[in-house]
Design an enzyme around this catalytic site. Structure first.
Site, mmCIF file in Angstrom:
data_model
loop_
_atom_site.group_PDB
_atom_site.id
_atom_site.type_symbol
_atom_site.label_atom_id
_atom_site.label_comp_id
_atom_site.label_asym_id
_atom_site.label_seq_id
_atom_site.Cartn_x
_atom_site.Cartn_y
_atom_site.Cartn_z
ATOM 1 N N HIS A 161 3.353 -2.313 3.016
ATOM 2 C CA HIS A 161 3.398 -0.779 2.445
ATOM 3 C C HIS A 161 4.471 -0.601 2.207
ATOM 4 C CE1 HIS A 161 0.658 -0.375 5.403
ATOM 5 N NE2 HIS A 161 -0.071 0.770 4.889
ATOM 6 N N ASP B 157 0.804 -1.078 0.231
ATOM 7 C CA ASP B 157 -0.202 -0.140 0.141
ATOM 8 C C ASP B 157 0.810 1.334 -0.132
ATOM 9 O OD1 ASP B 157 -2.002 -1.607 0.122
ATOM 10 O OD2 ASP B 157 -3.350 -0.490 2.047
HETATM 11 NI NI NI Z 1 -2.649 2.863 3.022
#
Ligand code: NI
Length: 276
Positions: free
Chosen positions: A237, A89
């Protein structure tokens, strides 16, 4: 349903019954199954013809882009196969994302990237998105501003998603198939709206190593390896360098455990819930 079908087929094939005759004992045991029109139709097969596969009996979807019925939210899927989806992400990031893509390529692993529109606007953004697609990865919608969707109006939500959707489609030529709400913050009615209007299921996760708190690469790896299960969705992430540092050991560890990596769309299409 599957058990009933297996039970009945040899009886029909043996010629003791015509297609519409079902012994009362079977009828009682099977109960409401006999009222299912798709099931009844599937039983009336002339002997010698191939039976339909169970896939062809799955409910069809009225959601554009999906050829089978899907749910509005996924944390994981139900599967008998040792598959898993890893999702990255908040990128793309100019340094960490290319480094990650190299790691994935080296291992022939396909991932899903929930990109943020404002990150795609960076000079390196379009090139990285095209590289993701060229290397077999999937790109999902993670909004334009990474704002909190649950606090937005319906029109605010539509604008966030539409702008990011169009940006991804224009840059790569491929339309995103799913979305992840920033911070997981989303209301039920918003999920239904997104599925209906965008064809997006909301993709949450089954394992969150909280890599954004920077607990250290080895901790991220051990949390992911310990949390992994067939049909799972891993959340990390690519924005953060220590997360990418954790990836070689994580990916190799999951491969060593026998996991096959699939993208989120592939994972959803493998969902076996509802087939029995
Ligand atoms: Ni996010």
């Amino acid at each position: 349903m599957k058990r009933f079908f297996t039970l009945l087929m040899p009886v029909l094939a043996s010629g003791f019954l015509t297609s519409c005759q079902v012994p009362s004992s079977v009828s009682r045991d099977a109960g409401p199954v006999l009222n299912d029109s798709s099931m009844t139709a599937s039983i009336r097969i002339p002997v010698g013809l191939k039976a339909p596969t169970w896939d062809s009996l799955k409910p069809k979807s009225d959601i554009p882009g999906w050829d089978r019925k899907i749910d509005h939210t996924y944390f994981s899927i139900q599967t008998s196969q040792k598959v898993i989806a890893i999702t990255f992400d908040d990128g793309p990031h100019g340094v960490n994302t290319p480094r990650l893509l190299d790691m994935l390529k080296k291992r022939d692993i396909k991932a899903t990237f929930y990109v943020v529109g404002n990150m795609v606007k960076n000079s390196y953004g379009p090139g990285l998105l095209r590289r993701m697609v060229a290397e077999g990865h999937e790109i999902g919608n993670h909004t334009v501003t990474h704002g909190t969707l649950s606090k937005m109006s319906e029109d605010g939500l539509r604008k966030e998603l539409r702008e990011a959707h169009n940006m991804i489609a224009e840059v790569t030529g491929v339309e995103p198939r799913s979305m992840r709400p920033p911070g997981g913050a989303i209301k039920n009615e918003q999920k239904k709206l997104m599925l209906k209007e965008f064809g997006y299921p909301t993709i949450l996760w089954s394992v969150d190593p909280e890599d954004w708190k920077r607990p250290g690469a080895s901790v991220v790896t051990s949390r992911l390896l310990n949390g992994a299960a067939p049909g799972g969705i891993l959340l990390v992430h690519d924005l953060h360098a220590p997360t990418v540092d954790a990836m070689p050991a994580t990916l190799d560890g999951l491969l060593a455990k026998g996991y096959k990596f699939v993208t989120v769309t592939e994972l959803i299409n493998m969902d076996e819930s509802g087939s029995e």
